[in-house]
Design an enzyme around this catalytic site. Structure first.
Site, short mmCIF file in Angstrom:
data_model
loop_
_atom_site.label_atom_id
_atom_site.label_comp_id
_atom_site.label_asym_id
_atom_site.label_seq_id
_atom_site.Cartn_x
_atom_site.Cartn_y
_atom_site.Cartn_z
N TYR A 21 0.48 -1.19 -0.21
CA TYR A 21 0.11 -0.08 0.14
C TYR A 21 0.53 1.27 -0.21
O TYR A 21 1.84 1.39 0.22
CB TYR A 21 -1.44 -0.42 1.51
CG TYR A 21 0.10 0.03 2.37
CD1 TYR A 21 0.96 -1.04 3.16
CD2 TYR A 21 -0.84 1.99 3.38
CE1 TYR A 21 0.85 -0.04 5.19
CE2 TYR A 21 0.25 1.77 4.41
CZ TYR A 21 0.88 0.89 5.18
OH TYR A 21 1.07 1.50 6.37
N LYS B 227 6.47 -2.33 2.03
CA LYS B 227 4.88 -1.58 3.00
C LYS B 227 3.78 -2.35 2.66
O LYS B 227 3.27 -2.17 1.29
CB LYS B 227 4.94 -0.26 2.40
CG LYS B 227 4.05 0.81 3.28
CD LYS B 227 4.05 2.23 3.06
CE LYS B 227 3.21 3.17 3.05
NZ LYS B 227 3.07 3.47 5.13
N LEU C 90 11.18 1.34 7.36
CA LEU C 90 10.53 1.27 6.30
C LEU C 90 11.01 2.75 6.04
O LEU C 90 11.58 3.61 6.59
CB LEU C 90 9.06 2.04 5.93
CG LEU C 90 7.74 2.32 4.85
CD1 LEU C 90 8.04 1.04 4.25
CD2 LEU C 90 6.79 3.51 5.13
N GLU D 60 11.98 2.88 14.66
CA GLU D 60 11.10 3.84 13.69
C GLU D 60 9.51 3.40 15.15
O GLU D 60 9.76 3.74 16.15
CB GLU D 60 10.63 3.53 12.69
CG GLU D 60 10.05 2.01 12.20
CD GLU D 60 9.81 1.85 10.87
OE1 GLU D 60 9.62 2.90 10.22
OE2 GLU D 60 9.91 0.57 10.26
N1 PLP Z 1 7.03 4.09 9.16
C1 PLP Z 1 6.40 2.71 9.00
C2 PLP Z 1 6.52 1.75 9.67
C3 PLP Z 1 5.00 3.69 8.94
O1 PLP Z 1 4.33 2.64 8.09
C4 PLP Z 1 5.66 4.74 7.83
C5 PLP Z 1 4.34 5.55 7.18
O2 PLP Z 1 3.25 4.77 6.99
C6 PLP Z 1 6.29 5.81 7.66
C7 PLP Z 1 7.12 4.79 8.48
C8 PLP Z 1 6.44 7.05 7.33
O3 PLP Z 1 6.29 6.81 4.98
P1 PLP Z 1 5.98 7.23 4.38
O4 PLP Z 1 6.48 9.20 5.26
O5 PLP Z 1 6.10 7.61 3.62
O6 PLP Z 1 4.37 7.71 5.26
#
Ligand code: PLP
Length: 285
Positions: free
Chosen positions: A33, A148, A205, A180
């Site tokens: 996603y 993701k 991520l 994170e």
């Molecule tokens: N880390 C995780 C585990 C996430 O689920 C997300 C976003 O859903 C992020 C970091 C942040 O990613 P982004 O800046 O692309 O939304």
């Protein structure tokens, strides 16, 4: 009010959008996603999200060609039809519908693709003026957090642990170091003003907001270090914050009950939030 959503090539009322019980997304979380922010009716970082989508699909051997222009057209149409000024567009692609098996299906099974919008108010956004309070908890997710996928049960459990403890969210910790947040990348600001965040690997991520915000920070001559930091270092940092598409840059004011600084959003976090929003709007589409 019913939304208009998109499923497998068509726009329809949300009540009419139906997916088979044999969809591998439903049975096996075999799906990826993306969440793209909408601000002033425009998409932020759309191309970054498309690049990461391609990467996630490639890592999992999905048979799906990303047509950037077509997906952009659909996302903009959903924003228009649902009158989204501020919110998100959610996109999910599953491997498709077939008999339940751990084996990936043979060619011929079409991926399921769906997209829908959410108004910002429905996302229960945190208040950047007060920031958020986090707890820390062990990171028990799988080892490919760089992909993701919709396997989000552990982050959801960690979020509930935080809410039950009276906090807003959780920082996830592996071997004493912060990976994170449940749905965000995590940062601290040292006493000398350096922004510290864990380096990219399969442990986290690869946040699109992270990449953009770090670029703006470096362009503004701010010091950035990409390295692990411990939860103890975080508790004695000058500031902490998180980034994600749905929160932009959000200050963290407390970790495990320990207030950072005076317990209010710090100047670096505030400045980065302003910088991110201001600069991103210039390239929004
Ligand atoms: N880390 C995780 C585990 C996430 O689920 C997300 C976003 O859903 C992020 C970091 C942040 O990613 P982004 O800046 O692309 O939304």
């Amino acid at each position: 009010m019913s939304r208009t959503v998109y499923l497998n090539g068509g726009y329809m009322a949300e009540e009419s959008a139906k997916v088979s019980i044999f969809d591998r997304g439903f049975l096996l979380a075999d799906a990826v996603y993306e969440v793209t922010s909408v601000l002033n009716g425009k998409l932020l970082d759309f191309d970054g999200h498309m690049e990461r989508l391609k990467r996630s699909l490639g890592e999992l051997d999905f048979r799906f060609e990303v047509n950037r222009d077509e997906l952009l057209k659909v996302q903009l149409e959903l924003v228009r039809l649902n009158e989204i000024d501020e919110g998100i567009v959610y996109l999910q692609i599953t491997r498709g519908v077939c008999d339940r098996s751990f084996k990936f299906p043979d060619a011929g099974v079409q991926p399921t693709i769906l997209m829908f919008t959410q108004h910002r108010t429905a996302l229960n956004p945190a208040d950047p003026e007060t920031g958020i309070r986090v707890i820390s908890t062990e990171d028990l997710r799988w080892g490919r957090r760089d992909i993701k996928t919709v396997q989000l049960l552990f982050p959801s459990m960690a979020k509930m642990q935080a809410v039950r403890a009276g906090a807003d969210d959780a920082f996830l910790v592996q071997d004493g170091e912060v990976t994170e947040g449940t749905a965000y990348n995590a940062y601290i600001v040292t006493k000398n003003g350096t922004i510290v965040t864990r380096q990219l690997s399969t442990d986290i991520l690869h946040g699109i907001t992270r990449a953009t915000m770090l670029r703006y920070a470096r362009e503004a001559q701010m010091q950035v270090e990409e390295r692990p930091f411990t939860i103890e270092e975080a508790k004695s940092a000058a500031e902490a914050f998180i980034t994600s598409a749905s929160n932009y840059v959000m200050p963290v004011v407390e970790i495990d009950g320990v207030k950072l600084g005076d317990g209010r959003p710090g100047p670096v976090s505030r400045r980065l939030r302003e910088l991110y929003i201001e600069e991103s709007l210039k390239t929004a589409i």
